[in-house]
Design a protein around this motif. Structure first.
Motif, PDB file in Angstrom:
ATOM      1  N   LEU A 152      37.163  29.720 -29.831  1.00 37.64           N
ATOM      2  CA  LEU A 152      37.284  28.984 -28.574  1.00 37.64           C
ATOM      3  C   LEU A 152      36.458  27.716 -28.607  1.00 37.64           C
ATOM      4  CD1 LEU A 152      36.889  31.967 -26.073  1.00 37.64           C
ATOM      5  CD2 LEU A 152      39.009  31.002 -27.008  1.00 37.64           C
ATOM      6  N   ARG A 153      36.951  26.705 -27.920  1.00 39.79           N
ATOM      7  CA  ARG A 153      36.180  25.489 -27.727  1.00 39.79           C
ATOM      8  C   ARG A 153      34.963  25.853 -26.878  1.00 39.79           C
ATOM      9  NH1 ARG A 153      39.963  22.174 -25.043  1.00 39.79           N
ATOM     10  NH2 ARG A 153      38.602  22.324 -23.259  1.00 39.79           N
ATOM     11  N   PRO A 154      33.793  25.322 -27.197  1.00 40.58           N
ATOM     12  CA  PRO A 154      32.567  25.728 -26.484  1.00 40.58           C
ATOM     13  C   PRO A 154      32.375  25.040 -25.142  1.00 40.58           C
ATOM     14  CG  PRO A 154      32.014  24.189 -28.223  1.00 40.58           C
ATOM     15  CD  PRO A 154      33.495  24.450 -28.342  1.00 40.58           C
ATOM     16  N   ASP A 155      33.305  25.270 -24.229  1.00 40.39           N
ATOM     17  CA  ASP A 155      33.095  24.790 -22.864  1.00 40.39           C
ATOM     18  C   ASP A 155      33.409  25.936 -21.905  1.00 40.39           C
ATOM     19  OD1 ASP A 155      36.079  23.495 -23.459  1.00 40.39           O
ATOM     20  OD2 ASP A 155      35.852  24.301 -21.429  1.00 40.39           O
ATOM     21  N   ALA A 156      32.729  25.941 -20.787  1.00 48.31           N
ATOM     22  CA  ALA A 156      32.773  27.071 -19.862  1.00 48.31           C
ATOM     23  C   ALA A 156      34.181  27.384 -19.375  1.00 48.31           C
ATOM     24  CB  ALA A 156      31.833  26.812 -18.677  1.00 48.31           C
ATOM     25  N   GLU A 157      34.979  26.377 -19.047  1.00 44.59           N
ATOM     26  CA  GLU A 157      36.323  26.640 -18.520  1.00 44.59           C
ATOM     27  C   GLU A 157      37.216  27.291 -19.564  1.00 44.59           C
ATOM     28  OE1 GLU A 157      37.511  26.657 -15.384  1.00 44.59           O
ATOM     29  OE2 GLU A 157      35.403  26.240 -14.956  1.00 44.59           O
ATOM     30  N   THR A 158      37.153  26.808 -20.808  1.00 45.01           N
ATOM     31  CA  THR A 158      37.956  27.400 -21.882  1.00 45.01           C
ATOM     32  C   THR A 158      37.571  28.865 -22.089  1.00 45.01           C
ATOM     33  OG1 THR A 158      38.218  25.277 -22.999  1.00 45.01           O
ATOM     34  CG2 THR A 158      38.526  27.256 -24.346  1.00 45.01           C
ATOM     35  N   VAL A 159      36.293  29.133 -22.154  1.00 48.00           N
ATOM     36  CA  VAL A 159      35.814  30.496 -22.394  1.00 48.00           C
ATOM     37  C   VAL A 159      36.146  31.393 -21.209  1.00 48.00           C
ATOM     38  CG1 VAL A 159      33.764  31.915 -22.845  1.00 48.00           C
ATOM     39  CG2 VAL A 159      34.028  29.694 -23.986  1.00 48.00           C
ATOM     40  N   PHE A 160      35.918  30.916 -19.992  1.00 48.41           N
ATOM     41  CA  PHE A 160      36.230  31.690 -18.795  1.00 48.41           C
ATOM     42  C   PHE A 160      37.721  32.016 -18.746  1.00 48.41           C
ATOM     43  CE2 PHE A 160      37.669  31.947 -14.408  1.00 48.41           C
ATOM     44  CZ  PHE A 160      36.903  32.999 -13.950  1.00 48.41           C
ATOM     45  N   ASP A 161      38.575  31.026 -18.997  1.00 47.55           N
ATOM     46  CA  ASP A 161      40.022  31.260 -18.961  1.00 47.55           C
ATOM     47  C   ASP A 161      40.457  32.286 -19.995  1.00 47.55           C
ATOM     48  OD1 ASP A 161      40.363  29.524 -16.843  1.00 47.55           O
ATOM     49  OD2 ASP A 161      41.040  27.846 -18.096  1.00 47.55           O
ATOM     50  N   TRP A 162      39.867  32.218 -21.206  1.00 51.77           N
ATOM     51  CA  TRP A 162      40.222  33.198 -22.226  1.00 51.77           C
ATOM     52  C   TRP A 162      39.830  34.604 -21.749  1.00 51.77           C
ATOM     53  CZ3 TRP A 162      37.777  37.059 -24.836  1.00 51.77           C
ATOM     54  CH2 TRP A 162      38.518  37.674 -25.841  1.00 51.77           C
ATOM     55  N   CYS A 163      38.629  34.741 -21.202  1.00 55.11           N
ATOM     56  CA  CYS A 163      38.158  36.049 -20.738  1.00 55.11           C
ATOM     57  C   CYS A 163      39.075  36.614 -19.665  1.00 55.11           C
ATOM     58  CB  CYS A 163      36.733  35.943 -20.189  1.00 55.11           C
ATOM     59  SG  CYS A 163      35.482  35.571 -21.435  1.00 55.11           S
ATOM     60  N   ARG A 164      39.421  35.803 -18.705  1.00 57.06           N
ATOM     61  CA  ARG A 164      40.281  36.234 -17.604  1.00 57.06           C
ATOM     62  C   ARG A 164      41.644  36.683 -18.133  1.00 57.06           C
ATOM     63  NH1 ARG A 164      43.908  33.674 -15.062  1.00 57.06           N
ATOM     64  NH2 ARG A 164      43.268  31.626 -15.770  1.00 57.06           N
ATOM     65  N   LYS A 165      42.223  35.888 -19.020  1.00 56.77           N
ATOM     66  CA  LYS A 165      43.537  36.237 -19.575  1.00 56.77           C
ATOM     67  C   LYS A 165      43.455  37.466 -20.476  1.00 56.77           C
ATOM     68  CE  LYS A 165      45.199  31.538 -19.280  1.00 56.77           C
ATOM     69  NZ  LYS A 165      45.293  30.260 -20.007  1.00 56.77           N
ATOM     70  N   ALA A 166      42.422  37.545 -21.294  1.00 57.85           N
ATOM     71  CA  ALA A 166      42.280  38.683 -22.206  1.00 57.85           C
ATOM     72  C   ALA A 166      42.091  39.990 -21.436  1.00 57.85           C
ATOM     73  CB  ALA A 166      41.119  38.459 -23.166  1.00 57.85           C
ATOM     74  N   ALA A 167      41.411  39.912 -20.293  1.00 57.36           N
ATOM     75  CA  ALA A 167      41.195  41.093 -19.460  1.00 57.36           C
ATOM     76  C   ALA A 167      42.386  41.344 -18.535  1.00 57.36           C
ATOM     77  CB  ALA A 167      39.905  40.938 -18.652  1.00 57.36           C
ATOM     78  N   HIS A 168      43.416  40.501 -18.640  1.00 56.41           N
ATOM     79  CA  HIS A 168      44.645  40.641 -17.846  1.00 56.41           C
ATOM     80  C   HIS A 168      44.371  40.624 -16.355  1.00 56.41           C
ATOM     81  CE1 HIS A 168      46.520  41.537 -21.643  1.00 56.41           C
ATOM     82  NE2 HIS A 168      45.714  42.563 -21.811  1.00 56.41           N
TER      83      HIS A 168
END
Length: 183
Positions: A152-168
């Protein structure tokens, strides 16, 4: 397999990024287990003394040891590290989680110890994993993950979005799960 890595430049940058993202996710009701490196009030993670905050609610675990003035040996306290990893792993087994977040894949994990078993257990259970990985341990992590992770790109929005999507979970689901339901 939902596993992602993040590497931010600068001392303590990955620790701060992960701490910020975890705080936001917890504020939206995500159940997170794992460990984050304690970031001091001045925003810096300690270099000589290292404490891990065990998610979701502590305690802090000191994983380094005092070796005395002028000592050159590794300060990692392997026993304390394994104890912290064991506690975090038991939380995953007993409480479940939407997400596992770990501050880093480090020397212990590269050598087959530390949080490595927890990462494998989470993946086997279908729980997404977010982990900080430094360039020093990148090759060991890649061997472990077998090329099945996402950087992931090291910015909060990218990481947050990945977490939200990965956790469905959508933002609305996150907000609803954080609400108290009257009994």
């Amino acid at each position: 397999m939902a596993i992602a890595t993040v590497t931010a430049s600068g001392g303590g940058a990955t620790d701060r990024l992960l701490s910020d993202v975890v705080a936001r996710l917890q504020g939206q009701g995500f159940r997170i287990v794992g460990a984050l490196r304690h970031v001091a009030v001045d925003g810096m993670a300690g270099h000589c003394d290292s404490d891990l905050w065990l998610l979701p609610d502590g305690p802090a675990a000191r994983i380094t040891q005092q070796l005395g003035p002028g000592a050159q040996a590794c300060r990692m306290d392997a026993g304390a590290m394994e104890e912290a990893a064991g506690l975090a792993s038991s939380r995953l087994s007993e409480q479940g989680a939407d997400l596992v977040v770990l501050n880093k894949f480090g020397v212990s994990e590269a050598e087959g110890r530390g949080f490595r078993a927890m990462i494998a257990d989470a993946v086997a259970q279908g729980v997404p994993v977010l982990i900080g990985v430094s360039q020093t341990h990148r090759a060991a992590f890649e061997r472990f993950a077998g090329g099945l992770s996402e950087d992931l790109r090291p910015d909060a929005e990218t990481v947050f979005d990945w977490c939200r999507k990965a956790a469905h979970r959508t933002p609305a689901q996150s907000q609803n799960s954080a609400m108290e339901i009257p009994k």
